[in-house]
Design an enzyme around this catalytic site. Sequence first.
Site, PDB file in Angstrom:
ATOM      1  N   ASP A  87       0.859  -1.184   0.000  1.00 32.99           N
ATOM      2  CA  ASP A  87       0.000   0.000   0.000  1.00 32.99           C
ATOM      3  C   ASP A  87       0.893   1.231   0.000  1.00 32.99           C
ATOM      4  O   ASP A  87       1.904   1.257   0.710  1.00 32.99           O
ATOM      5  CB  ASP A  87      -0.870   0.037   1.260  1.00 32.99           C
ATOM      6  N   HIS A 144       4.456  -7.880  -0.505  1.00 39.52           N
ATOM      7  CA  HIS A 144       4.009  -9.091  -1.179  1.00 39.52           C
ATOM      8  C   HIS A 144       4.637  -9.180  -2.567  1.00 39.52           C
ATOM      9  O   HIS A 144       5.029  -8.167  -3.159  1.00 39.52           O
ATOM     10  CB  HIS A 144       2.486  -9.088  -1.270  1.00 39.52           C
ATOM     11  N   SER A 254       9.055   2.186   4.357  1.00 38.87           N
ATOM     12  CA  SER A 254       9.841   3.197   3.709  1.00 38.87           C
ATOM     13  C   SER A 254       9.403   3.301   2.261  1.00 38.87           C
ATOM     14  O   SER A 254       8.314   3.742   1.971  1.00 38.87           O
ATOM     15  CB  SER A 254      11.315   2.873   3.864  1.00 38.87           C
TER      16      SER A 254
END
Length: 288
Positions: A87, A144, A254
């Site tokens: 995200d 992921h 990050s």
Amino acid sequence: MNSITYSFMRLLPKNAVSRTFGAFSRAKIPVLSKLLMRWFAKHYKINLEESEIPEKGFANIHELFIRKLKPNARIIEDNAEVVCPVDGVLTAFGMLNENPEYMQAKGKFYSLESLLRCKELAQKFTGGIWATIYLAPYNYHRIHSPVSGNVTAAYYCPGKLWPVNTGSVERIEGLFSINERLITQISTYDGGEILMVKVGATNVGRIAVDYKKDWLTNSMPPLASRKALFTKWEPEQTYPYTKGQEIARFEMGSTVILVCNRAIHKRTKYLFAELEGKNVFMGQGLMV
């Protein structure tokens, strides 16, 4: 980042301070840890409704930060060859021409070779495409696999731990080539290759990977020699990952930089198109 903040950060032993903060974030101090965790969640407006919460709740900021999502909180797009691994916000993307440069911010660029610290590896991706995804403190911070394929190598590049917020990106030349990073190389079908460059940042700065559990950046003892430009690891067994399967995590921070080779670029002509500056979510197809 103003001049005073920059001067202070330049002198600060950022890696050591980050390790200290990391130890504090993992501590379970009666009452205090819970209070700090609740402040962190409220201050950064973390969406806990989509998170998998332990029966007794999160014990500290560390557990909150590396939280998992509830099953089916994200949809993995079946029809996309490349999906978003995290995200965040897709801040920039571009083509990898014969002498490629990445745009860090307006007027600031860095090379693929400097990012990877390996000329031969960089040359393999000529004709490909890249994108940078920034994760804010409130984002879900597990990483992921963006494709289905096998992990064929990993690279550790020791470095500093500057912040990676907008102020730092606009101020510090070659920031992503300076900060510590861990790179995962994945091979897909029909010659596809992708690099997932995970960049550390101030406060903790740790990056963990599923396929090599003894690798943990900014930890003591060090992951590998900090004097080497990079350390390469090649697996002795097959490490297959399906698209959307968890492969790594940030422990504070990050940024993820995706680098796709020519084969993937040719198959996905509109990869990253019209997504610059927009929020993206894990599992989302990175094409329109």
